[in-house]
Design a protein around this motif. Structure first.
Motif, PDB file in Angstrom:
ATOM      1  N   ARG A   1       0.848  -1.196   0.000  1.00  0.00           N
ATOM      2  CA  ARG A   1       0.000   0.000   0.000  1.00  0.00           C
ATOM      3  C   ARG A   1       0.883   1.245   0.000  1.00  0.00           C
ATOM      4  O   ARG A   1       2.017   1.204   0.462  1.00  0.00           O
ATOM      5  N   SER A   2       0.354   2.343  -0.502  1.00  0.00           N
ATOM      6  CA  SER A   2       1.183   3.527  -0.627  1.00  0.00           C
ATOM      7  C   SER A   2       0.674   4.662   0.252  1.00  0.00           C
ATOM      8  O   SER A   2      -0.527   4.820   0.460  1.00  0.00           O
ATOM      9  N   ILE A   3       1.639   5.428   0.749  1.00  0.00           N
ATOM     10  CA  ILE A   3       1.322   6.610   1.553  1.00  0.00           C
ATOM     11  C   ILE A   3       2.114   7.764   0.941  1.00  0.00           C
ATOM     12  O   ILE A   3       3.303   7.614   0.640  1.00  0.00           O
ATOM     13  N   VAL A   4       1.464   8.907   0.746  1.00  0.00           N
ATOM     14  CA  VAL A   4       2.135  10.059   0.136  1.00  0.00           C
ATOM     15  C   VAL A   4       1.904  11.327   0.963  1.00  0.00           C
ATOM     16  O   VAL A   4       1.067  11.327   1.858  1.00  0.00           O
TER      17      VAL A   4
END
Lengths: 242, 224
Positions: A65-68
């Protein structure tokens, strides 16, 4: 706490201060991570997939999963790996930290970027704006909630040190490239001392690129901007990416 | 349960969406507080002392300590008064909530101001951009946060519900000003449903200024 088995990957750019923030936080937490260099002019399919809204670095990938958004990423890191916290426990202190993080990104960084991307009267106004912002920070350091402390995080660097510190090196770089006075130690003694202490930390030295590389990079961008137009171009990618 | 021992004061302005957000948050948490109305054209000495950096409302003072900037105030309220929680437990979901709250602050609020302040083609373009941002939020919330509603936060309203729910009347107002729907039910069903659920809550109902009132105010002051 043991590092969860899911791997951690960071999409970043070597000269991007927001990328440095995340690298520094991961280092402070003692976390292994894979790093992928991104060209901010030519984002990879991975970056477009993981940051479809802003299409910028940094992007942290964890467990698929990605966090920005760097400040969001820093809080995610702190809440996922809870040893060596970078945020204080006290709610009011947390609010003050968040306030100055927001100030850094909302006021200081754009003003510094404007110094870099403008010239003449516009640049003079931008320099004045930077000084106004630094005055506020200087006052906070001297008289605010964290006065007397070595860092905003206490004896060790914390979230605000990371956010403000990763980016403040541009002040010295722009001073040289633009030949303007931005961070005079006599006008901002406490800020100057704080920054010097920050940059002495081992993890910080391992994260921030050598000043020569940053100078060369900044000179290159400035040349390109000046030759592109009559100074009205706002391609201040160096100072405001991520 | 509200901790009545803390002195809480909110400095705000009527017809100010950000003040409404903080107002709503305090009421949802059952916090007893004093409200101080500030004149936006004539700011008090107290306000300027409490928020010397930005010199604006809202400012929340808790036990003599001032907190400024709406999203920071909302998170502070959630940090101090834990029940009901405004953020999910899971760090990834918390990151998503923070991302979208920041998106509202960076993109949605500025475009709303642009729509209200502009005219003609510029206004139409801004309204389209606004609609686009809402659709982006809709997709993000559906993919990353939605667990069936009625709120983004689930059974009880959370940070995003407070932020968007408080803005619902302003969205309706903007739609009336421009003459086009910006939050279209067929395009943004989740947003519409949780905003509508929010404005109906007993705790915040009376804080919701009807769009007609906002419109009348604008007629007296075209930049409002």
């Amino acid at each position: 706490m043991d590092q969860p088995p899911s791997s951690v990957k960071l999409l970043g750019s070597w000269a991007d201060s927001h990328t440095h923030r995340v690298q520094l936080a991961l280092k402070l937490k003692g976390l292994e991570f894979e790093y992928q260099e991104e060209d901010f002019i030519n984002p990879s399919p991975a970056l477009l997939l993981h940051n479809p809204v802003y299409k910028k670095v940094p992007a942290l990938l964890h467990g698929g999963r990605s966090i920005v958004e760097s400040v969001v990423i820093l809080q995610y890191i702190d809440e996922t790996w809870t040893d060596n916290p970078i945020m204080p426990a006290d709610p009011f202190e947390r609010a003050v930290i968040r306030f100055w993080c927001h100030f850094t990104d909302d006021k200081l960084a754009p003003a510094v970027g404007l110094v870099f991307s403008s010239s003449g009267e516009g640049q003079k106004a931008a320099v004045d704006q930077v000084h106004e912002n630094l005055k506020l920070l200087e006052r906070e350091l001297k008289d605010g909630a964290f006065k007397g402390r070595r860092f905003f995080g206490g004896d060790k660097i914390g979230l605000l040190d990371i956010v403000l510190g990763c980016g403040s090196y541009w002040l010295a770089v722009f001073e040289e490239v633009m030949e303007v006075k931005l961070i005079d130690p006599e006008s901002f003694p406490v800020f100057h001392a704080w920054l010097r202490d920050f940059e002495e930390q081992q993890e910080v030295k391992e994260t921030i690129p050598a000043i020569d590389r940053l100078l060369e990079y900044a000179r290159g961008i400035r040349q390109m901007m000046l030759s592109l137009s009559n100074g009205s171009s706002i391609n201040n990618a160096a100072a405001t990416s991520g | 349960m509200a901790d009545q021992s803390k002195g809480v004061k909110l400095y705000g302005t009527s017809f100010n969406g950000h003040t409404t957000m903080v107002d709503c948050a305090l009421r949802l948490k059952g916090v007893a507080y004093e409200y101080v109305e500030e004149d936006r054209k004539n700011k008090s000495e107290a306000l300027l002392k409490l928020n010397p950096v930005h010199k604006q409302v809202p400012v929340l003072v808790v036990d003599g300590k001032p907190i400024a900037e709406t999203l920071i105030i909302l998170q502070h309220i959630d940090d101090v008064w834990k029940d009901p929680p405004f953020l999910p437990e899971d760090p990834y979901k918390r990151a998503k909530v923070r991302f979208w709250a920041d998106f509202v602050s960076k993109k949605v609020v500025p475009i709303m101001h642009t729509v209200v302040a502009s005219k003609g083609d510029e206004q139409k373009t801004a309204a389209e951009e606004f609609a686009g941002y809402l659709m982006t939020m809709e997709d993000g919330i559906r993919e990353e946060l939605w667990t069936g509603g009625p709120f983004v936060n689930g059974d009880s309203p959370g940070l995003l519900d407070v932020v968007m729910g408080s803005s619902y009347m302003w969205i309706k107002f903007i739609e009336a000003v421009v003459g086009v729907k910006v939050a279209k039910r067929e395009k943004t069903p989740l947003l519409c449903s949780f905003m509508e659920a929010f404005v109906e809550l007993d705790a915040v109902k009376e804080l919701m200024t009807p769009p007609e009132v906002l419109l009348q105010r604008r007629m007296g002051n075209p930049s409002a």
